[in-house]
Design a protein around this motif. Structure first.
Motif, PDB file in Angstrom:
ATOM      1  N   GLU A  68       0.826  -1.202   0.000  1.00  0.00           N
ATOM      2  CA  GLU A  68       0.000   0.000   0.000  1.00  0.00           C
ATOM      3  C   GLU A  68       0.863   1.255   0.000  1.00  0.00           C
ATOM      4  OE1 GLU A  68      -2.537  -0.001   3.446  1.00  0.00           O
ATOM      5  OE2 GLU A  68      -0.908   0.433   4.808  1.00  0.00           O
ATOM      6  N   ARG A  69       0.277   2.300  -0.553  1.00  0.00           N
ATOM      7  CA  ARG A  69       0.886   3.635  -0.522  1.00  0.00           C
ATOM      8  C   ARG A  69      -0.274   4.612  -0.440  1.00  0.00           C
ATOM      9  NH1 ARG A  69       5.049   4.585  -4.888  1.00  0.00           N
ATOM     10  NH2 ARG A  69       3.352   3.738  -6.116  1.00  0.00           N
ATOM     11  N   GLY A  70      -0.296   5.388   0.628  1.00  0.00           N
ATOM     12  CA  GLY A  70      -1.419   6.296   0.840  1.00  0.00           C
ATOM     13  C   GLY A  70      -2.704   5.515   1.004  1.00  0.00           C
ATOM     14  N   ASN A  71      -3.737   5.891   0.231  1.00  0.00           N
ATOM     15  CA  ASN A  71      -5.012   5.167   0.342  1.00  0.00           C
ATOM     16  C   ASN A  71      -5.183   4.129  -0.771  1.00  0.00           C
ATOM     17  OD1 ASN A  71      -5.403   6.855  -1.803  1.00  0.00           O
ATOM     18  ND2 ASN A  71      -7.291   7.779  -1.057  1.00  0.00           N
ATOM     19  N   GLN A  72      -4.114   3.800  -1.489  1.00  0.00           N
ATOM     20  CA  GLN A  72      -4.166   2.765  -2.523  1.00  0.00           C
ATOM     21  C   GLN A  72      -3.514   1.489  -2.008  1.00  0.00           C
ATOM     22  OE1 GLN A  72      -2.021   4.883  -5.643  1.00  0.00           O
ATOM     23  NE2 GLN A  72      -3.913   4.880  -6.847  1.00  0.00           N
ATOM     24  N   HIS A  73      -4.088   0.353  -2.401  1.00  0.00           N
ATOM     25  CA  HIS A  73      -3.412  -0.898  -2.064  1.00  0.00           C
ATOM     26  C   HIS A  73      -3.530  -1.880  -3.226  1.00  0.00           C
ATOM     27  CE1 HIS A  73      -7.015  -3.180  -0.387  1.00  0.00           C
ATOM     28  NE2 HIS A  73      -6.320  -4.163  -0.930  1.00  0.00           N
ATOM     29  N   TRP A  74      -2.510  -2.753  -3.319  1.00  0.00           N
ATOM     30  CA  TRP A  74      -2.397  -3.715  -4.392  1.00  0.00           C
ATOM     31  C   TRP A  74      -2.295  -5.108  -3.784  1.00  0.00           C
ATOM     32  CZ3 TRP A  74       0.030   0.917  -3.961  1.00  0.00           C
ATOM     33  CH2 TRP A  74      -0.184   1.848  -4.983  1.00  0.00           C
ATOM     34  N   ASP A  75      -3.258  -5.973  -4.101  1.00  0.00           N
ATOM     35  CA  ASP A  75      -3.237  -7.352  -3.597  1.00  0.00           C
ATOM     36  C   ASP A  75      -2.135  -8.144  -4.293  1.00  0.00           C
ATOM     37  OD1 ASP A  75      -6.846  -7.894  -3.256  1.00  0.00           O
ATOM     38  OD2 ASP A  75      -5.456  -6.657  -2.115  1.00  0.00           O
ATOM     39  N   ILE A  76      -1.418  -8.949  -3.515  1.00  0.00           N
ATOM     40  CA  ILE A  76      -0.353  -9.807  -4.040  1.00  0.00           C
ATOM     41  C   ILE A  76      -0.787 -11.265  -4.014  1.00  0.00           C
ATOM     42  CG2 ILE A  76       1.991 -10.639  -3.648  1.00  0.00           C
ATOM     43  CD1 ILE A  76       2.603  -7.877  -2.426  1.00  0.00           C
TER      44      ILE A  76
END
Length: 131
Positions: free
Chosen positions: A116-124
């Protein structure tokens, strides 16, 4: 895609690469032992390009390590019947790690690995394990 625990992966790999006669013997051995022992939770360790996570069921600790200098934090979220609520363990900064001490009940834990960075997140990755 759901990922099984490390033990299940090793067994699956063994079944794929083993000769047919060995697979039949393994199936018989698993059937014979199925009613006599209970599976105890075991250590889980997963590694990704962005980071790694490990779980020690004896201490209910989760350790996460950030492996990439990309400005994102590396994190895991754990939830399910063995958890009273959603538990998150995260760390930011290449080479840094963090150990989170949780007190899970016995049972299944769903794991979501993400950055995540800020209010964004990326599922792995998503998988389950036993606590």
């Amino acid at each position: 895609m759901e990922r099984a625990t490390l033990m299940h992966k090793s067994m699956r790999r063994a079944l794929i690469t083993a000769p047919v006669s060995a697979v039949a013997g393994l199936g018989l051995a698993l059937t014979i032992g199925a009613g006599t022992s209970s599976a105890a939770p075991h250590n889980v360790s997963e590694r990704y390009a962005q980071g790694s996570m490990s779980y020690n069921p004896a201490t209910d600790t989760v350790t996460v390590k950030d492996l990439k200098a990309d400005g994102r934090t590396f994190a895991v979220s754990l939830f399910g019947p063995a958890s009273d609520n959603v538990r998150v363990c995260k760390v930011g900064g290449k080479g840094k790690s963090k150990t989170c001490d949780f007190n899970f009940n016995s049972g299944r834990l769903n794991v979501l690995v993400f950055t995540e960075r800020g209010n964004q997140h990326w599922d792995i990755d998503k998988f389950h394990m036993d606590a």
